[in-house]
Scaffold this active site. Structure first.
Site, short mmCIF file in Angstrom:
data_model
loop_
_atom_site.label_atom_id
_atom_site.label_comp_id
_atom_site.label_asym_id
_atom_site.label_seq_id
_atom_site.Cartn_x
_atom_site.Cartn_y
_atom_site.Cartn_z
CB SER A 396 -0.94 0.00 1.21
OG SER A 396 -1.82 -1.10 1.15
CB ALA A 397 4.41 2.02 0.46
#
Length: 702
Positions: A396-397
């Site tokens: 998700s970064a």
């Protein structure tokens, strides 16, 4: 009687004619001899001195010698890698040196020095043993006929016979004294030297006594001299030696894979050159200009005189962007926290952890740290270069890039960016959802989606963006260019692209497959890509990407060499003649309002009030932090047994962030690979916290 008298008269006439011819011949010979003697006398008197000079004339050859390599400094002028001068015993080989002379010099020199850090091989011992004429004769007599004559009765070549003698001596395994072993090593070094080239016989651990004894007997050791050698030193430790790189030894010489390149550029075969990373990348600057000496040899090939013509010039010095003290602290924090993950059992199958700090406004790398771990042995080693050559699915970064692309392409707007938070149901596939329970949110806007790290939001955004057609549980049609559309957007931020950092060996990452064996697009994987669970990127790409958000939209090229200059002879000053200028690789075409959507989402990740916020651990860090966490599914891979089947599910845990949240001066990226999904903990956040606090502690303004 008359008859006999006539005959006698006839005979008398013949006898009288012969001496006349002889006298003529002898006369001619005498004249020729006289001319020859006259010519010799003329040459002797007129040209004698000239001929004498030619006989006694010498020949001159210019040879080159190594100079100290350039020094590398950290951002504050502390030496990261320098040169330590050491005394050395040298040898310059003349053109007429014979094997017997080499043997004699080796034996003589072994009386005054010891070489204990090397051991002669069986081949070296055999070569040295056979250099003794008596031994050579004795072994030659013992060789069987088959070693000298082939099956057809033809004599074998000298080389073939010598190899047979070598094999015989190796099998015989003669026992040498320690002194003879040193002599054998010296013999090997001298024998392998090129004509008129200077080599080091001993350049490590040379004692004052050895120098004195060799100096006293130089007249008995033709070609031997006392000189200076340079060895690389690391006064601030070796934590970033994997970035600095290494230099070949005189023994290993030029790398075989680039041999012709170096030879074409004036290198000698035994020159020391940078073989990795900064030492290799900046070799043309670091090597300096060799000193030159004029070697005068007599007509018999022996060296008459060696005179320095040019002292040479030490290599250029490099000033790096890295602060040695900060680098040590980042590496120490990474080791300590990764060690705690191992101790807790969370990193049982983890193969490493990485952290990189970057100035978001210039691209200057401030710290680069890495750990490689062997999952079979548990052994860890420093691997700072993993930030550029190791690729991981980051999770998700990367969602900040997904939302940015949606805004830039007008799929959503700063005021209209809400999607229902309904899971994605594809036919024949498990439900695609977020980490939190289904039904937690009815809908989400972009800022909140970043705050709670919604996978559902990113998939909905991607489907709207690429024009996918979707009926829950029944049908999905994804256009063939869907992967290209998303990947072009990620590439705009540097994800999946080489950053251009000034280090060799950078990789671009790993792209997952776009189509199956039948040529059909992998629709579900397009959705995975949208929330960071498909393609793999490098840690330095994460740092470049978050820096782009931090600085307002400029993708800066990372770099580690800030300036190039010359170090003063006393080593106390560096005179700069080149400074690196920051390079903008791409400007993101977003509006201020669009940028603020992403920045607000990153702020809420840390400072938001929603219970599903993922980085509240950093809420109290000063200065304030904005960022994004990431978790990506992966599986255990055993590099030593690549064909072994493993079904151990793991996760990569990541964090990207910048500080202060307003006017950022620091951007960080942290990656822990292969953690136990039930024990993710806050390891990446702990490292990020230490990196941010340590940096601003060192750079606080009073």
């Amino acid at each position: 009687m008359d008859y006999f008298r006539k005959n006698s008269g006839t005979g008398s006439n013949k006898q009288s004619s012969t001496p006349i011819r002889m006298r003529i011949i002898v006369g001619v010979i005498l004249v020729l001899f006289a001319m020859l003697i006259g010519q010799l006398a003329y040459l002797q008197l007129v040209y004698g001195s000239r001929f004498k000079a030619e006989v006694q004339q010498s020949d001159s050859t210019v040879v080159s010698n190594q100079v100290p390599r350039g020094v590398m400094y950290d951002a504050k002028g502390h030496v990261l890698v320098g040169n330590k001068a050491t005394n050395a015993i040298t040898y310059t080989k003349s053109a007429s040196t014979t094997t017997t002379q080499i043997y004699q010099i080796s034996n003589a020199l072994s009386n005054y020095i010891k070489i204990t850090d090397e051991k002669p091989t069986k081949q070296m011992i055999a070569d040295y043993y056979l250099a003794d004429k008596d031994n050579n004769t004795k072994i030659s007599a013992k060789l069987p006929k088959s070693a000298k004559v082939d099956a057809s009765g033809n004599k074998k070549t000298n080389s073939e016979v010598y190899q047979a003698a070598i094999a015989y001596v190796e099998k015989m395994d003669p026992k040498l004294t320690e002194k003879q072993k040193t002599a054998a090593l010296i013999f090997n070094k001298i024998s392998g030297a090129y004509t008129l080239s200077t080599i080091y016989i001993k350049n490590k651990g040379l004692t004052d006594k050895e120098i004195a004894q060799v100096g006293e007997h130089l007249s008995e050791l033709p070609g031997v001299g006392i000189g200076t050698d340079w060895q690389r030193s690391y006064p601030n430790g070796s934590s970033i030696q994997s970035i600095i790189g290494s230099v070949s030894t005189e023994k290993s010489g030029l790398p075989s894979d680039n041999l012709q390149y170096y030879l074409r550029n004036g290198y000698s075969r035994n020159d020391r050159v940078g073989t990795s990373y900064l030492e290799e990348e900046y070799e043309p600057l670091l090597k300096g200009t060799k000193s030159t000496s004029k070697v005068t040899t007599k007509s018999n090939g022996n060296i008459q005189q060696t005179k320095t013509v040019y002292d040479g010039q030490a290599g250029d010095s490099l000033m790096l962007t890295i602060d040695a003290k900060y680098q040590k602290e980042v590496q120490a924090s990474l080791k300590r926290i990764y060690g705690s993950a191992i101790g807790a059992g969370a990193a049982r199958y983890s193969n490493g952890a990485y952290a990189v700090a970057m100035n978001p406004n210039t691209g200057a790398l401030l710290a680069v740290a890495g750990i490689n771990r062997n999952t079979n042995t548990g052994k860890t080693t420093d691997n700072a270069l993993g930030v550029i050559n190791q690729s991981f699915v980051m999770g998700s970064a990367v969602k900040g890039a997904t939302v940015s692309g949606g805004l830039i392409n007008k799929v959503i707007t700063p005021t209209n960016n809400t999607f229902p938070d309904t899971p994605i149901y594809l036919p024949g596939s498990p439900v695609k959802k977020s980490v939190y329970p289904v039904g937690t949110f009815s809908s989400l806007d972009a800022e909140t989606a970043l705050e709670v790290s919604s996978n559902i939001y990113m998939m909905n955004l991607a489907m709207n963006w690429v024009g996918a057609k979707y009926v829950p549980k029944t049908y999905i049609h994804m256009p063939d260019n869907a992967f290209n559309t998303l990947r072009r957007n990620f590439a705009m931020f540097g994800l999946g692209q080489k950053t251009g950092v000034d280090l060799p060996g950078e990789v671009a990452g790993i792209e997952g497959k776009s189509f199956n064996s039948k040529g059909n697009i992998l629709s579900g994987s397009v959705l995975d890509l949208a929330y960071g669970n498909y393609d793999a990127y490098t840690p330095i790409q994460l740092a470049q990407y978050v820096s782009t958000i931090a600085n307002g939209g400029y993708r800066m090229q990372p770099y580690i060499v800030q300036s190039v200059g010359k170090t003063s002879k006393d080593g106390k000053k560096i005179y700069i003649n080149y400074n690196k200028k920051p390079n903008v690789q791409q400007s993101i075409p977003w509006t201020t309002d669009e940028l603020n959507v992403v920045r607000e989402g990153f702020w809420r990740v840390v400072h938001g009030t929603n219970g599903w916020g993922t980085a509240h651990y950093l809420k109290d860090v000063k200065p304030s932090v904005s960022g994004k966490t990431g978790t990506a599914q992966t599986f255990y891979y055993d590099a030593e047994h690549p064909n072994r089947k493993h079904n151990i599910e793991l996760i990569n845990s990541t964090f990207i962030g910048y500080a202060p949240s307003k006017n950022p001066k620091l951007a960080v990226a942290v990656v822990f690979s292969g953690l136990d999904p039930d024990m993710e903990g806050t390891y990446t956040l702990q490292v990020a916290k230490a990196m941010i606090q340590d940096y601003f502690k060192l750079h606080s303004t009073k």
